[in-house]
Design a protein around this motif. Structure first.
Motif, PDB file in Angstrom:
ATOM      1  N   ILE A  58       0.833  -1.205   0.000  1.00 55.20           N
ATOM      2  CA  ILE A  58       0.000   0.000   0.000  1.00 55.20           C
ATOM      3  C   ILE A  58       0.867   1.253   0.000  1.00 55.20           C
ATOM      4  O   ILE A  58       0.581   2.213  -0.702  1.00 55.20           O
ATOM      5  N   ILE A  59       1.933   1.255   0.793  1.00 60.27           N
ATOM      6  CA  ILE A  59       2.848   2.401   0.791  1.00 60.27           C
ATOM      7  C   ILE A  59       4.254   1.923   1.122  1.00 60.27           C
ATOM      8  O   ILE A  59       4.464   1.158   2.058  1.00 60.27           O
ATOM      9  N   SER A  60       5.199   2.378   0.308  1.00 62.91           N
ATOM     10  CA  SER A  60       6.623   2.142   0.527  1.00 62.91           C
ATOM     11  C   SER A  60       7.346   3.353  -0.032  1.00 62.91           C
ATOM     12  O   SER A  60       6.978   3.853  -1.114  1.00 62.91           O
ATOM     13  N   TRP A  61       8.365   3.842   0.698  1.00 64.99           N
ATOM     14  CA  TRP A  61       8.982   5.104   0.291  1.00 64.99           C
ATOM     15  C   TRP A  61      10.408   5.129   0.831  1.00 64.99           C
ATOM     16  O   TRP A  61      10.631   4.684   1.961  1.00 64.99           O
ATOM     17  N   PRO A  62      11.356   5.664   0.088  1.00 67.58           N
ATOM     18  CA  PRO A  62      12.727   5.732   0.616  1.00 67.58           C
ATOM     19  C   PRO A  62      12.802   6.593   1.873  1.00 67.58           C
ATOM     20  O   PRO A  62      12.121   7.618   1.976  1.00 67.58           O
ATOM     21  N   ASN A  63      13.617   6.188   2.808  1.00 63.68           N
ATOM     22  CA  ASN A  63      13.856   6.946   4.045  1.00 63.68           C
ATOM     23  C   ASN A  63      12.596   7.138   4.892  1.00 63.68           C
ATOM     24  O   ASN A  63      12.485   8.107   5.633  1.00 63.68           O
ATOM     25  N   ARG A  64      11.630   6.246   4.743  1.00 62.95           N
ATOM     26  CA  ARG A  64      10.428   6.342   5.566  1.00 62.95           C
ATOM     27  C   ARG A  64      10.155   4.988   6.224  1.00 62.95           C
ATOM     28  O   ARG A  64      10.342   3.934   5.618  1.00 62.95           O
ATOM     29  N   SER A  65       9.662   5.072   7.462  1.00 68.11           N
ATOM     30  CA  SER A  65       9.255   3.905   8.217  1.00 68.11           C
ATOM     31  C   SER A  65       7.773   4.081   8.543  1.00 68.11           C
ATOM     32  O   SER A  65       7.410   5.022   9.248  1.00 68.11           O
ATOM     33  N   PHE A  66       6.937   3.217   8.017  1.00 71.56           N
ATOM     34  CA  PHE A  66       5.487   3.388   8.130  1.00 71.56           C
ATOM     35  C   PHE A  66       4.938   2.531   9.258  1.00 71.56           C
ATOM     36  O   PHE A  66       5.189   1.323   9.311  1.00 71.56           O
ATOM     37  N   TRP A  67       4.160   3.165  10.148  1.00 73.26           N
ATOM     38  CA  TRP A  67       3.703   2.515  11.381  1.00 73.26           C
ATOM     39  C   TRP A  67       2.201   2.651  11.542  1.00 73.26           C
ATOM     40  O   TRP A  67       1.569   3.507  10.942  1.00 73.26           O
ATOM     41  N   THR A  68       1.685   1.801  12.435  1.00 78.70           N
ATOM     42  CA  THR A  68       0.301   1.823  12.953  1.00 78.70           C
ATOM     43  C   THR A  68      -0.748   2.090  11.866  1.00 78.70           C
ATOM     44  O   THR A  68      -1.452   3.085  11.915  1.00 78.70           O
ATOM     45  N   PRO A  69      -0.882   1.192  10.889  1.00 80.27           N
ATOM     46  CA  PRO A  69      -1.955   1.374   9.913  1.00 80.27           C
ATOM     47  C   PRO A  69      -3.326   1.170  10.566  1.00 80.27           C
ATOM     48  O   PRO A  69      -3.478   0.357  11.486  1.00 80.27           O
ATOM     49  N   ARG A  70      -4.288   1.934  10.094  1.00 82.88           N
ATOM     50  CA  ARG A  70      -5.699   1.759  10.478  1.00 82.88           C
ATOM     51  C   ARG A  70      -6.509   1.727   9.193  1.00 82.88           C
ATOM     52  O   ARG A  70      -6.108   2.326   8.186  1.00 82.88           O
ATOM     53  N   VAL A  71      -7.671   1.079   9.245  1.00 76.07           N
ATOM     54  CA  VAL A  71      -8.474   0.941   8.037  1.00 76.07           C
ATOM     55  C   VAL A  71      -9.942   1.059   8.387  1.00 76.07           C
ATOM     56  O   VAL A  71     -10.375   0.650   9.470  1.00 76.07           O
ATOM     57  N   THR A  72     -10.723   1.650   7.470  1.00 81.64           N
ATOM     58  CA  THR A  72     -12.174   1.716   7.626  1.00 81.64           C
ATOM     59  C   THR A  72     -12.816   1.465   6.271  1.00 81.64           C
ATOM     60  O   THR A  72     -12.190   1.673   5.233  1.00 81.64           O
ATOM     61  N   TRP A  73     -14.061   0.995   6.289  1.00 85.05           N
ATOM     62  CA  TRP A  73     -14.787   0.671   5.053  1.00 85.05           C
ATOM     63  C   TRP A  73     -15.807   1.757   4.763  1.00 85.05           C
ATOM     64  O   TRP A  73     -16.548   2.184   5.666  1.00 85.05           O
ATOM     65  N   ASN A  74     -15.849   2.175   3.495  1.00 85.38           N
ATOM     66  CA  ASN A  74     -16.805   3.160   3.012  1.00 85.38           C
ATOM     67  C   ASN A  74     -17.973   2.406   2.391  1.00 85.38           C
ATOM     68  O   ASN A  74     -17.847   1.840   1.297  1.00 85.38           O
ATOM     69  N   SER A  75     -19.124   2.380   3.085  1.00 88.35           N
ATOM     70  CA  SER A  75     -20.255   1.572   2.632  1.00 88.35           C
ATOM     71  C   SER A  75     -20.950   2.179   1.418  1.00 88.35           C
ATOM     72  O   SER A  75     -21.650   1.471   0.688  1.00 88.35           O
ATOM     73  N   PHE A  76     -20.795   3.468   1.192  1.00 94.20           N
ATOM     74  CA  PHE A  76     -21.459   4.116   0.049  1.00 94.20           C
ATOM     75  C   PHE A  76     -20.706   3.837  -1.255  1.00 94.20           C
ATOM     76  O   PHE A  76     -21.291   3.447  -2.256  1.00 94.20           O
ATOM     77  N   HIS A  77     -19.403   4.033  -1.238  1.00 95.53           N
ATOM     78  CA  HIS A  77     -18.593   3.819  -2.442  1.00 95.53           C
ATOM     79  C   HIS A  77     -18.015   2.408  -2.508  1.00 95.53           C
ATOM     80  O   HIS A  77     -17.361   2.064  -3.490  1.00 95.53           O
ATOM     81  N   ASN A  78     -18.238   1.628  -1.462  1.00 91.22           N
ATOM     82  CA  ASN A  78     -17.703   0.268  -1.384  1.00 91.22           C
ATOM     83  C   ASN A  78     -16.185   0.274  -1.590  1.00 91.22           C
ATOM     84  O   ASN A  78     -15.648  -0.446  -2.442  1.00 91.22           O
ATOM     85  N   GLN A  79     -15.516   1.115  -0.808  1.00 87.46           N
ATOM     86  CA  GLN A  79     -14.059   1.243  -0.864  1.00 87.46           C
ATOM     87  C   GLN A  79     -13.524   1.260   0.566  1.00 87.46           C
ATOM     88  O   GLN A  79     -14.299   1.287   1.531  1.00 87.46           O
ATOM     89  N   TYR A  80     -12.206   1.250   0.670  1.00 84.78           N
ATOM     90  CA  TYR A  80     -11.555   1.333   1.977  1.00 84.78           C
ATOM     91  C   TYR A  80     -10.646   2.558   2.029  1.00 84.78           C
ATOM     92  O   TYR A  80     -10.122   2.989   0.993  1.00 84.78           O
ATOM     93  N   MET A  81     -10.464   3.088   3.234  1.00 83.06           N
ATOM     94  CA  MET A  81      -9.384   4.054   3.456  1.00 83.06           C
ATOM     95  C   MET A  81      -8.405   3.462   4.470  1.00 83.06           C
ATOM     96  O   MET A  81      -8.815   2.958   5.515  1.00 83.06           O
ATOM     97  N   VAL A  82      -7.129   3.514   4.119  1.00 84.00           N
ATOM     98  CA  VAL A  82      -6.052   3.089   5.013  1.00 84.00           C
ATOM     99  C   VAL A  82      -5.234   4.322   5.383  1.00 84.00           C
ATOM    100  O   VAL A  82      -4.909   5.133   4.502  1.00 84.00           O
ATOM    101  N   VAL A  83      -4.937   4.482   6.676  1.00 88.88           N
ATOM    102  CA  VAL A  83      -4.120   5.608   7.135  1.00 88.88           C
ATOM    103  C   VAL A  83      -2.900   5.061   7.863  1.00 88.88           C
ATOM    104  O   VAL A  83      -2.901   3.915   8.334  1.00 88.88           O
TER     105      VAL A  83
END
Lengths: 108, 217
Positions: free
Chosen positions: A51-76
């Protein structure tokens, strides 16, 4: 590490996201956020996605929620700068029901 | 002006058709604040107005924000906050309600303010027009970490739940879900016994009926 999950009531499946430590487990080590969709019975719906990878970055604590109207997800997530060890930004991605990334916004 | 944003969480409200993200930003070293923003589900952009929302910027240090919504007219944000800004310790649990437009609905208030540290909060709202909330947290009591929870709302009694308080056990990192009953899951490990591994436990809370342990793994 640090998994998070959201349930999709329309598709009766789940999106599971986690932090993938391919280089170490500290904020000084670059790592990424991965995810995959899982059916109601636990069977896989496809391969793992980066979902996300980037030089010089360390990605932590993902959270996710479902969008019932558009039938999509958001990940933060939180991004740490591996050169300073400090939080750099928070950001998000919108994914479709298969776990494919539709767009990313790298800083609110 | 970066202010080192971190500890982000997100929810989606179907009535407003907007995502709502919350995070911690550092105003100064040792003074974190709770910020938030509504996010357009199509463009991914922050909805402006109101833009970035200051949910709580008291001089007390604040951390670990989490957000939930009843899918109708309310968001509930919970976080851990230092009682005395002049000192480092005694974390308490506070909440703030917001309307679907991102406006603060009333003032923030404390839901757990003992002399012990209360941290790692989590919140859940039952979907529907009637407010029905539960917040859970871990409390550093003598003899180990406890998990406690508070349930309240428009048509329910306010109930403080002793979820897990056995002495010489550490009960930490609660998570919540709501279907009919509320489900409170948490990690639990023995204090000082290396032969005991960490396990995941959970309890169901059925309002007005039973309160039972349900899972041992």
């Amino acid at each position: 590490m640090q998994p998070a999950v959201a349930y999709n009531a329309k598709e009766d499946n789940y999106l599971v996201v986690w932090m993938y430590n391919w280089s170490g487990t500290s904020i000084w080590n670059p790592n990424r956020i991965d995810g995959r969709t899982v059916k109601w019975d636990g069977s896989s719906m496809g391969s793992e996605r980066v979902i996300i990878s980037w030089p010089n970055r360390s990605f932590w604590t993902p959270r996710v929620t479902w969008n019932s109207f558009h039938n999509q997800y958001m990940v933060v997530w939180t991004a740490f700068d591996t050169t300073t060890g400090q939080p750099h930004n928070v950001a998000h991605a919108i994914l479709n029901v298969y776990g494919d990334t539709l767009l990313k916004k790298l800083s609110p | 002006m970066n202010q080192s944003p971190h500890q982000i969480d997100v929810t989606y409200n179907v009535a407003a058709n907007k995502y709502f993200a919350v995070w911690r930003r550092m105003w100064t070293v040792g003074d974190g604040d709770i910020m938030g923003a509504r996010i357009n589900p199509v463009s991914g952009d922050i909805v402006s107005p109101p833009g970035i929302i200051a949910i709580n910027t008291a001089v007390n240090d604040q951390k670990e924000p989490r957000i939930t919504t009843n899918q109708q007219h309310r968001y509930l944000v919970v976080w851990s906050q230092v009682y005395d800004p002049a000192h480092c310790c005694d974390w308490d649990i506070h909440v703030q309600e917001l309307d679907v437009g991102g406006g603060l609905a009333g003032s923030s208030y404390g839901v757990a303010m003992t002399y012990n540290d209360e941290e790692s909060p989590i919140a859940i709202a039952r979907p529907g027009a009637t407010r029905d909330y539960m917040v859970a947290w871990q409390r550093a009591a003598a003899g180990g970490q406890r998990v406690e929870a508070l349930r309240w709302g428009d048509s329910s009694y306010t109930v403080l739940l002793d979820v897990a308080s056995a002495s010489f056990w550490n009960n930490v990192h609660p998570v919540l879900a709501v279907g009919g009953p509320f489900l409170i899951a948490y990690e639990s490990d023995s204090l000082g016994d290396p032969t005991v591994k960490s396990h995941i436990f959970a309890r169901l809370y059925w309002p007005h009926t039973t309160y039972l342990p349900v899972i041992v793994k």
